[in-house]
Scaffold this motif. Structure first.
Motif, PDB file in Angstrom:
ATOM      1  N   GLY A   1      50.832  28.449  42.569  1.00 60.95           N
ATOM      2  CA  GLY A   1      49.685  27.773  43.183  1.00 60.95           C
ATOM      3  C   GLY A   1      48.649  28.695  43.781  1.00 60.95           C
ATOM      4  O   GLY A   1      47.622  28.250  44.294  1.00 60.95           O
ATOM      5  N   LYS A   2      48.884  30.019  43.719  1.00 57.69           N
ATOM      6  CA  LYS A   2      47.929  30.980  44.282  1.00 57.69           C
ATOM      7  C   LYS A   2      47.294  31.801  43.170  1.00 57.69           C
ATOM      8  O   LYS A   2      47.959  32.177  42.212  1.00 57.69           O
ATOM      9  N   SER A   3      45.994  32.075  43.332  1.00 57.20           N
ATOM     10  CA  SER A   3      45.271  32.884  42.352  1.00 57.20           C
ATOM     11  C   SER A   3      45.451  34.361  42.695  1.00 57.20           C
ATOM     12  O   SER A   3      45.099  34.793  43.799  1.00 57.20           O
ATOM     13  N   VAL A   4      46.004  35.124  41.765  1.00 56.05           N
ATOM     14  CA  VAL A   4      46.260  36.549  42.015  1.00 56.05           C
ATOM     15  C   VAL A   4      45.584  37.391  40.940  1.00 56.05           C
ATOM     16  O   VAL A   4      45.424  36.970  39.805  1.00 56.05           O
ATOM     17  N   HIS A   5      45.170  38.607  41.327  1.00 54.72           N
ATOM     18  CA  HIS A   5      44.570  39.544  40.378  1.00 54.72           C
ATOM     19  C   HIS A   5      45.631  40.046  39.404  1.00 54.72           C
ATOM     20  O   HIS A   5      46.780  40.293  39.793  1.00 54.72           O
ATOM     21  N   LEU A   6      45.231  40.210  38.144  1.00 56.34           N
ATOM     22  CA  LEU A   6      46.153  40.719  37.137  1.00 56.34           C
ATOM     23  C   LEU A   6      46.112  42.242  37.039  1.00 56.34           C
ATOM     24  O   LEU A   6      46.881  42.842  36.292  1.00 56.34           O
ATOM     25  N   THR A   7      45.163  42.847  37.755  1.00 62.64           N
ATOM     26  CA  THR A   7      45.111  44.311  37.834  1.00 62.64           C
ATOM     27  C   THR A   7      45.073  44.704  39.313  1.00 62.64           C
ATOM     28  O   THR A   7      44.861  43.862  40.178  1.00 62.64           O
ATOM     29  N   ASN A   8      45.230  45.982  39.576  1.00 68.52           N
ATOM     30  CA  ASN A   8      45.154  46.467  40.967  1.00 68.52           C
ATOM     31  C   ASN A   8      43.816  47.139  41.250  1.00 68.52           C
ATOM     32  O   ASN A   8      43.667  47.865  42.238  1.00 68.52           O
ATOM     33  N   TRP A   9      42.827  46.888  40.380  1.00 69.12           N
ATOM     34  CA  TRP A   9      41.550  47.606  40.483  1.00 69.12           C
ATOM     35  C   TRP A   9      40.754  47.233  41.724  1.00 69.12           C
ATOM     36  O   TRP A   9      39.884  47.991  42.147  1.00 69.12           O
ATOM     37  N   ASN A  10      41.007  46.067  42.303  1.00 71.35           N
ATOM     38  CA  ASN A  10      40.243  45.622  43.472  1.00 71.35           C
ATOM     39  C   ASN A  10      40.930  45.975  44.793  1.00 71.35           C
ATOM     40  O   ASN A  10      40.392  45.677  45.856  1.00 71.35           O
ATOM     41  N   GLU A  11      42.100  46.569  44.715  1.00 69.99           N
ATOM     42  CA  GLU A  11      42.844  46.849  45.932  1.00 69.99           C
ATOM     43  C   GLU A  11      42.320  48.100  46.636  1.00 69.99           C
ATOM     44  O   GLU A  11      41.891  49.064  45.995  1.00 69.99           O
ATOM     45  N   LYS A  12      42.364  48.052  47.950  1.00 67.04           N
ATOM     46  CA  LYS A  12      41.878  49.171  48.756  1.00 67.04           C
ATOM     47  C   LYS A  12      42.693  50.441  48.479  1.00 67.04           C
ATOM     48  O   LYS A  12      42.148  51.547  48.434  1.00 67.04           O
ATOM     49  N   GLU A  13      44.003  50.257  48.262  1.00 63.42           N
ATOM     50  CA  GLU A  13      44.872  51.413  47.993  1.00 63.42           C
ATOM     51  C   GLU A  13      44.462  52.129  46.708  1.00 63.42           C
ATOM     52  O   GLU A  13      44.537  53.361  46.610  1.00 63.42           O
ATOM     53  N   THR A  14      44.002  51.338  45.720  1.00 61.90           N
ATOM     54  CA  THR A  14      43.564  51.934  44.449  1.00 61.90           C
ATOM     55  C   THR A  14      42.306  52.766  44.652  1.00 61.90           C
ATOM     56  O   THR A  14      42.175  53.870  44.110  1.00 61.90           O
ATOM     57  N   LEU A  15      41.375  52.239  45.441  1.00 61.27           N
ATOM     58  CA  LEU A  15      40.148  52.978  45.733  1.00 61.27           C
ATOM     59  C   LEU A  15      40.469  54.291  46.442  1.00 61.27           C
ATOM     60  O   LEU A  15      39.907  55.346  46.105  1.00 61.27           O
ATOM     61  N   LEU A  16      41.363  54.225  47.403  1.00 57.42           N
ATOM     62  CA  LEU A  16      41.759  55.447  48.122  1.00 57.42           C
ATOM     63  C   LEU A  16      42.410  56.457  47.173  1.00 57.42           C
ATOM     64  O   LEU A  16      42.207  57.667  47.291  1.00 57.42           O
ATOM     65  N   LYS A  17      43.194  55.940  46.220  1.00 54.71           N
ATOM     66  CA  LYS A  17      43.845  56.824  45.234  1.00 54.71           C
ATOM     67  C   LYS A  17      42.790  57.507  44.364  1.00 54.71           C
ATOM     68  O   LYS A  17      42.882  58.712  44.102  1.00 54.71           O
ATOM     69  N   TRP A  18      41.765  56.729  43.932  1.00 59.75           N
ATOM     70  CA  TRP A  18      40.697  57.317  43.117  1.00 59.75           C
ATOM     71  C   TRP A  18      39.980  58.425  43.891  1.00 59.75           C
ATOM     72  O   TRP A  18      39.696  59.493  43.351  1.00 59.75           O
ATOM     73  N   ARG A  19      39.667  58.149  45.162  1.00 58.41           N
ATOM     74  CA  ARG A  19      38.970  59.150  45.994  1.00 58.41           C
ATOM     75  C   ARG A  19      39.817  60.431  46.093  1.00 58.41           C
ATOM     76  O   ARG A  19      39.297  61.542  45.944  1.00 58.41           O
ATOM     77  N   LYS A  20      41.111  60.240  46.353  1.00 59.54           N
ATOM     78  CA  LYS A  20      41.995  61.403  46.486  1.00 59.54           C
ATOM     79  C   LYS A  20      42.087  62.175  45.165  1.00 59.54           C
ATOM     80  O   LYS A  20      42.033  63.417  45.146  1.00 59.54           O
ATOM     81  N   ASN A  21      42.217  61.440  44.054  1.00 58.54           N
ATOM     82  CA  ASN A  21      42.330  62.091  42.744  1.00 58.54           C
ATOM     83  C   ASN A  21      41.089  62.912  42.417  1.00 58.54           C
ATOM     84  O   ASN A  21      41.179  64.000  41.842  1.00 58.54           O
ATOM     85  N   PHE A  22      39.900  62.378  42.782  1.00 58.78           N
ATOM     86  CA  PHE A  22      38.671  63.112  42.490  1.00 58.78           C
ATOM     87  C   PHE A  22      38.590  64.368  43.365  1.00 58.78           C
ATOM     88  O   PHE A  22      38.207  65.440  42.881  1.00 58.78           O
TER      89      PHE A  22
ATOM     90  N   ARG B   1      36.959  43.389  33.950  1.00 64.80           N
ATOM     91  CA  ARG B   1      37.907  42.524  33.232  1.00 64.80           C
ATOM     92  C   ARG B   1      38.670  43.363  32.204  1.00 64.80           C
ATOM     93  O   ARG B   1      38.064  44.117  31.445  1.00 64.80           O
ATOM     94  N   PRO B   2      39.994  43.242  32.139  1.00 62.58           N
ATOM     95  CA  PRO B   2      40.762  44.033  31.160  1.00 62.58           C
ATOM     96  C   PRO B   2      40.616  43.473  29.745  1.00 62.58           C
ATOM     97  O   PRO B   2      40.142  42.356  29.553  1.00 62.58           O
ATOM     98  N   PHE B   3      41.032  44.268  28.764  1.00 66.70           N
ATOM     99  CA  PHE B   3      41.059  43.824  27.375  1.00 66.70           C
ATOM    100  C   PHE B   3      42.495  43.483  26.974  1.00 66.70           C
ATOM    101  O   PHE B   3      43.445  44.128  27.416  1.00 66.70           O
ATOM    102  N   ASN B   4      42.624  42.458  26.128  1.00 66.59           N
ATOM    103  CA  ASN B   4      43.925  42.165  25.532  1.00 66.59           C
ATOM    104  C   ASN B   4      44.212  43.191  24.441  1.00 66.59           C
ATOM    105  O   ASN B   4      43.314  43.928  24.005  1.00 66.59           O
ATOM    106  N   GLU B   5      45.446  43.223  23.957  1.00 64.67           N
ATOM    107  CA  GLU B   5      45.824  44.189  22.919  1.00 64.67           C
ATOM    108  C   GLU B   5      45.052  43.982  21.624  1.00 64.67           C
ATOM    109  O   GLU B   5      44.874  44.915  20.842  1.00 64.67           O
TER     110      GLU B   5
END
Length: 645
Positions: free
Chosen positions: A157-178, A140-144
């Protein structure tokens, strides 16, 4: 090509504790506010190296590991909420300890802390050949202003994530960055080693990857290898993954030979020739378990009196958590509180009007002696309660260990059946039912069918009462408690008449116990009624002033069955008509005490329902006339006379 590992998993509130996970990984003793237990997992030969990294606007308390994860568990209200994401990375042995640490901290700062997450890092170097880091991340993110932010938001009417932390593309980016960070360091040190975050298939390597052994499995394999060398025998792997790696090695040799003969072979087709059943069976058969895990599984097997798998381990665990033993402990605790209350009330009454202590079962002339006896009785009860609680806690911990072992088995079995599926995409229950389906039918479910199939099986195994049923059960329990209080009140009056102080005291204690339970259940009922009102107000589009539980429940039932006319007045009339029909049906002869109680409860509910409906009708009539003040005055002026129409 150097070894690369980057594994992820989500820690869920439904079956794990973020505090316990943090305690295990950091090697620290952490107190969990959720269950009131201190999580401590023994002594480590090499103390983990720990750090906490956080975004600039995070509150200062995030750097306190114990408070951090307790706050996470408090803010995540749902029983199955995602508490944390854990990432486990292997650290190159070619780097010094200082270089490994800096590598992890730089990576966590750039990819996690700077993006709004708190990263709790624990570096383990128990074995020189296997340095690795556990990274627990907040979801969960922190407010300012340093307060917790929201994970999701409704948009159109749709529930959407406010961050991209759960997206598969983000995980792949983390793996590549490491992987990139490791390769940069290799280059800086003048080493030719390189790692890749991609699979062998994507790299175009015609090879099956080996499985990384757990610490316990590796240690066990090493001991067996030394034993074979002593006996001058050829060494053969003994653990499941050790044998699997040997098999993979043979596959790779054959693939290499085939490649040299310019023959094209599909790895997936080659692997499918192997018996999945045999592979799955070997997971449990060849598992390397420590003494604690073995003892825990044995305890669960004895309690279940059957073979243990995930479903059995979960059933035993839940029985210990909320079954008869837990109910007995809760009842003991309630009795202790009730006795304390009676003693305190009697003491205060004695200070003001000594003669009135008889209503609590004390003789005015013998009050001090009897008070000492009751306090001694209270201490004895507290001691017995503490012993029972500690036994329960010890058994619960073993059940937790057994459940974790079975989860791991299930996860490994699922990975065998679905090697190309992200295992974290499915909950452990879904993984279990997918595996069971294969064991029972020999068929593998499609990835898209797993969730629905598992939900159906879960409902069969653990039928969950609806919200209406839960609320009605609370209402019924309150009815029974009221009757019990009335009964004990009568018995206390009768005992007072004949001066039987022991019976007076026992009745007083029971009344106090029932009242404590009643208060707790009244709070639960009011919370449920609030939820019902909100749901019904959304449905009817009007504010509800209805307070009767049964009326609210029957309205909700109409809505759930699709029988509501979307008009509150019409639905109330329908409920009244149905209630009158129910009342006209003659009751059958009641034989058992339970049947008699059911009849009495039904009559009480019906009486309350009719009274509530009459009150609602009168209130509606009153509101109708308030809207037409002229008609109201005419009725007053011509009361008793025939009005012209």
């Amino acid at each position: 090509m150097a070894y690369f590992m980057f594994r992820t998993q989500v820690i869920s509130k439904s079956n794990r504790s973020a505090v316990a996970c943090a305690a295990y990984r950091s090697g620290q003793a952490l107190y969990s506010e959720r269950d009131g237990l201190t999580k401590k997992y023994g002594h480590r030969e090499v103390k983990p190296e720990t750090y906490i990294l956080a975004p600039k606007h995070a509150p200062e308390w995030v750097y306190n590991r114990e408070r951090l994860w307790n706050e996470v568990e408090k803010v995540e209200k749902q029983h199955n909420a995602q508490l944390a994401r854990e990432i486990i990375v292997a650290l190159p042995v070619q780097f010094t300890n200082e270089e490994q640490t800096q590598l992890v901290l730089d990576f966590c700062k750039e990819n996690f802390a700077d993006e709004g997450m708190v990263a709790d890092v624990s570096i383990h170097r128990d074995k020189k050949h296997n340095p690795h880091a556990h990274i627990m991340l907040t979801m969960r993110p922190f407010n300012e202003d340093g307060t917790w932010g929201k994970k999701r938001k409704k948009i159109d009417g749709k529930s959407v994530h406010l961050t991209n932390w759960n997206e598969k593309e983000t995980l792949l980016k983390w793996r590549k960055n490491f992987a990139d960070k490791i390769n940069e360091k290799f280059k800086e040190k003048g080493l030719e080693d390189r790692v890749s975050h991609e699979s062998y298939e994507k790299q175009g390597i015609d090879k099956v990857p080996k499985i990384r052994l757990s610490r316990e499995a590796y240690q066990y394999e090493q001991r067996m290898k030394k034993e074979a060398e002593k006996q001058k025998k050829p060494y053969e792997p003994v653990t499941y993954y050790g044998k699997l790696n040997e098999e993979i090695q043979e596959i790779n040799k054959e693939l290499n030979a085939l490649k040299q003969r310019e023959k094209v072979v599909s790895i997936s087709n080659y692997q499918n020739e192997k018996s999945l059943n045999k592979t799955i069976e070997s997971i449990r058969k060849n598992a390397s378990l420590n003494d604690v895990e073995k003892a825990s599984l044995l305890l669960v097997a004895k309690r279940a009196k059957s073979y243990v798998d995930f479903a059995v381990a979960r059933r035993v665990y839940l029985d210990i958590v909320e079954g008869n033993w837990k109910k007995k402990i809760d009842s003991q605790q309630l009795k202790i509180r009730a006795l304390k209350n009676v003693i305190n009330k009697a003491y205060h009454v004695y200070q003001q009007e000594p003669k009135q202590v008889v209503q609590y079962g004390f003789h005015p002339q013998k009050f001090k002696e009897q008070l000492k006896e009751k306090i001694a009785e209270l201490k004895s009860m507290e001691s017995a309660f503490e012993n029972d609680r500690m036994k329960h806690e010890a058994v619960l911990k073993k059940a937790e260990v057994a459940l974790e072992v079975q989860k791991q088995f299930t996860r490994e079995e699922f990975e065998v059946l679905y090697p190309h599926v992200d295992v974290d995409k499915f909950g452990i229950e879904e993984q279990y039912h997918a595996v069971q389906h294969f064991k029972e039918t020999g068929k593998i479910l499609s990835e898209s069918d797993i969730t629905n199939y598992a939900a159906k099986k879960e409902q069969e195994i653990h039928p969950i009462p609806t919200f209406v049923e839960q609320t009605r059960n609370i209402s019924k329990s309150l009815f029974i408690l009221n009757r019990a209080i009335q009964k004990q009140s009568k018995e206390r009056i009768e005992a007072l008449k004949i001066r039987d102080f022991d019976k007076v005291h026992e009745a007083s204690r029971k009344i106090e116990q029932y009242v404590l339970k009643q208060d707790k259940m009244n709070k639960e009922l009011e919370e449920n009624k609030t939820v019902l009102k909100v749901r019904l107000q959304e449905h009817y589009g009007v504010e509800l002033s209805i307070t009767n539980t049964e009326v609210l429940l029957r309205l909700q039932e109409l809505v759930e069955k699709g029988e509501s006319r979307n008009n509150l007045t019409e639905d109330l009339q329908k409920i009244q008509k149905n209630a009158q029909l129910e009342q006209n049906v003659s009751a059958q002869n009641q034989e058992t005490a339970e049947q008699i109680l059911e009849q009495q409860y039904a009559k009480d509910v019906a009486d309350g329902l009719f009274r509530a409906l009459e009150e609602i009708q009168r209130a509606n009539e009153h509101k109708k006339y308030e809207k037409d003040p002229t008609r109201k005055r005419q009725r007053k002026r011509y009361r008793g006379q025939d009005l012209e129409r």
